[in-house]
Structures are given as structure tokens and as C-alpha cells.
Design a protein around this motif. Sequence first.
Motif, mmCIF file in Angstrom:
data_model
loop_
_atom_site.group_PDB
_atom_site.id
_atom_site.type_symbol
_atom_site.label_atom_id
_atom_site.label_comp_id
_atom_site.label_asym_id
_atom_site.label_seq_id
_atom_site.Cartn_x
_atom_site.Cartn_y
_atom_site.Cartn_z
ATOM 1 N N THR A 27 -9.726 -0.162 -17.168
ATOM 2 C CA THR A 27 -10.164 1.093 -17.791
ATOM 3 C C THR A 27 -11.669 1.122 -18.015
ATOM 4 O OG1 THR A 27 -9.783 0.246 -20.044
ATOM 5 C CG2 THR A 27 -7.951 1.389 -18.969
ATOM 6 N N ILE A 28 -12.284 -0.074 -18.038
ATOM 7 C CA ILE A 28 -13.747 -0.134 -18.130
ATOM 8 C C ILE A 28 -14.340 -0.130 -16.730
ATOM 9 C CG2 ILE A 28 -15.711 -1.509 -18.927
ATOM 10 C CD1 ILE A 28 -13.948 -2.546 -21.182
ATOM 11 N N GLY A 29 -13.740 -0.943 -15.844
ATOM 12 C CA GLY A 29 -14.073 -0.910 -14.425
ATOM 13 C C GLY A 29 -15.550 -0.988 -14.118
ATOM 14 N N ALA A 30 -16.003 -0.065 -13.280
ATOM 15 C CA ALA A 30 -17.392 -0.070 -12.829
ATOM 16 C C ALA A 30 -18.361 0.134 -13.985
ATOM 17 C CB ALA A 30 -17.594 1.005 -11.769
ATOM 18 N N ASN A 31 -17.902 0.709 -15.069
ATOM 19 C CA ASN A 31 -18.796 0.901 -16.214
ATOM 20 C C ASN A 31 -19.292 -0.424 -16.777
ATOM 21 O OD1 ASN A 31 -18.654 3.691 -16.180
ATOM 22 N ND2 ASN A 31 -16.866 3.761 -17.518
ATOM 23 N N LEU A 32 -18.519 -1.493 -16.555
ATOM 24 C CA LEU A 32 -18.955 -2.800 -17.041
ATOM 25 C C LEU A 32 -20.236 -3.221 -16.333
ATOM 26 C CD1 LEU A 32 -18.512 -5.301 -18.753
ATOM 27 C CD2 LEU A 32 -16.869 -6.124 -17.041
ATOM 28 N N HIS A 56 -6.208 -6.726 -18.198
ATOM 29 C CA HIS A 56 -7.459 -7.316 -18.683
ATOM 30 C C HIS A 56 -8.394 -7.781 -17.568
ATOM 31 C CE1 HIS A 56 -6.700 -7.181 -22.980
ATOM 32 N NE2 HIS A 56 -5.439 -7.410 -22.678
ATOM 33 N N ILE A 57 -7.884 -7.930 -16.327
ATOM 34 C CA ILE A 57 -8.783 -8.439 -15.271
ATOM 35 C C ILE A 57 -8.641 -7.689 -13.941
ATOM 36 C CG2 ILE A 57 -8.895 -10.751 -16.294
ATOM 37 C CD1 ILE A 57 -7.016 -11.692 -14.009
ATOM 38 N N LEU A 58 -8.027 -6.505 -13.956
ATOM 39 C CA LEU A 58 -7.820 -5.812 -12.683
ATOM 40 C C LEU A 58 -9.121 -5.321 -12.053
ATOM 41 C CD1 LEU A 58 -5.413 -5.086 -10.850
ATOM 42 C CD2 LEU A 58 -5.477 -2.793 -11.829
ATOM 43 N N ALA A 59 -10.192 -5.198 -12.842
ATOM 44 C CA ALA A 59 -11.491 -4.811 -12.276
ATOM 45 C C ALA A 59 -12.320 -6.029 -11.873
ATOM 46 C CB ALA A 59 -12.276 -3.953 -13.269
ATOM 47 N N ALA A 60 -11.699 -7.217 -11.893
ATOM 48 C CA ALA A 60 -12.438 -8.423 -11.515
ATOM 49 C C ALA A 60 -12.940 -8.339 -10.076
ATOM 50 C CB ALA A 60 -11.561 -9.657 -11.693
ATOM 51 N N GLY A 61 -12.182 -7.668 -9.213
ATOM 52 C CA GLY A 61 -12.605 -7.521 -7.829
ATOM 53 C C GLY A 61 -13.916 -6.766 -7.703
ATOM 54 N N LEU A 62 -14.114 -5.779 -8.566
ATOM 55 C CA LEU A 62 -15.371 -5.028 -8.556
ATOM 56 C C LEU A 62 -16.530 -5.922 -8.961
ATOM 57 C CD1 LEU A 62 -14.307 -1.668 -10.277
ATOM 58 C CD2 LEU A 62 -14.815 -2.035 -7.857
#
Length: 292
Positions: A27-32, A56-62
Motif C-alpha cells: 500500500t506504500i509501494g513506490a511512495n517509499l 508487509h513486503i509485496l513492494a520489495a520487488g520495486l
Amino acid sequence: MVTDGRYQALFSVTDCSSVIVVDAPPTIGANLLHDIGTITSFPVTHMTYSHSHADHILAAGLIAASNPNISIIAHALTAEQLALAPDPHRPAPTTTFETSYTLTISNQTLELAYHGPNHEPGYIFIHSPHHRILMLVDVVFPGWLPFARLAEDQSVPGYILAHEQILEYDFTTFVGGHLNRVGTREDVRIQQRYVQDLYNTSVHAIGLSAEASGPLSIGKMLPPVAEANPGNSWALFRVYLGAVVEFVAEDVGTRWNDRLAGADVFGVSNAAAMVEAVRNDWGVLGPFGTAE
């Protein structure tokens, strides 16, 4: 800390042109990456997983895509969990450990530690001793009741013990991975008292069900159910456990509904998780215990 009001991630900027990230919720994704960019132009060189859960880590790929040479640190059991359901959005760790691991990049240090069964296999404590910050995801929810079924923890005894383990650390700021603010040592103590109240009330309620009379007596509660559902044991247990859980939720709610946000939402669910744990993990079976 970066938060969208529902999830939280953590990052540290070192003095040697690098950034360390802990978790990357979708939900934070690219905003991180954007938020890190408002602080520094240094690349993310290291990322740590608190555990394997996708929320908690699904945006780790980004994050990993921003630096092909990134190092990803996690517990060995987290790596095993990820290997069971391979997901390109959650890259495999490049470094794993069994008990503890100290990540030091110039002036920044994170102490990673596994303290046994809790939320899921490989779930770790993340401590920044210099900043006196402790991050432990999905256990304590500062100002709020725990998420459904005691945050879906796989070991309720481990979950209860985690509160003591947290307080053994030297920290002033607690990051719980969820909701809209960081916490304090007092937030941990408050939830510890809530969980202990939930445990004590569950033990008490199961004891009441073994009595000959009273609102939870199975001697009065179950005969009508058995008559209406001949040979159906699940019907008996559904009514029995439903009554015990309702009693626990209502009783505990009288003391906590005005003290922790969301008690009206997950009070019953948490009571159900604790009642089952009291029965199965602590062996408090009341009328279904060993006959003497």
C-alpha cells in the motif's frame, strides 16, 4: 518511518552513501522510494524482511529493482516460507541467519533476532540500538486492539511471551508495522495487560462451563442442542464455544472498549483465538478435560 495510516516501513540513511530499508508494504509501494528520495539521493543498498507475509513486503520487488546489487537479509525460515510460494514481487533473501544477525553499514546498525515461535516461522525483532528504536511487526498495535484473531499469530503462547521479550530491549520508539503512529514502552505494557485480561477471562469462562449451573453450564446448554441435532458433535461444540467466546468478549469489552480503538471490531475475534489457545495450548479444557 513511512506510513500511509495502515502500514509502516522503516529506513535508515548511512553516512557512506547508502540506505537500509526494513519492509516494503504494497500500500506504500513506490511512495517509499519517493519518500526516501525527499531525504537523500543515496541508493537503497540493503533491505530486511521482518517476515514473509505479502502485506508487509509485496513492494520489495520495486525496491530491489532500484538497485540490482541490493542485499536482502531475512531469517532462514522466512526464506523457506518464500520458497514455498515463489513470488517475483518478494525476491528471495541474499543473506539468511538462524538466531541473530548484526547489520552494520558505517554509522547505522540494526540488530536482527529470532526469539522463537510467534506470528509465523522466521518472524524477527529489529533493533536500532543507537536510535533506541525497536520494530516488531504484527504483535503490538499502539493505541489499538490487535488485528483479528490476535493478529493471526500462529503461536498464541509465543505471542503473549513476545510482550515480555519486547520490554527486555532498550528502546523509546516502537514501530509495530500497522496503523497511524509509533508506540512507546507504555503502549506495549497496555496491550500486555489487555492480552493477559483476555487470557484470564478465557480460563475463567471455561471453568464456568464445567459447573453444574450458571449461564455457561454445558449441563444446561447442550442437551437441547443434542436433541435438535442428534449425533452432530460439531453442533454441540459450535454452541458451547460460541457461548464461551461471547461471554469472554463481552466481559473483557467492559474494561477495554473505551481504552483501545477498534475493540468493537475485533473483540470477538480475539476472544475466539484466545479461547482456542487456552484449550489447546494450555490444556484448560473444562468439562472436556481428563475424567478422574
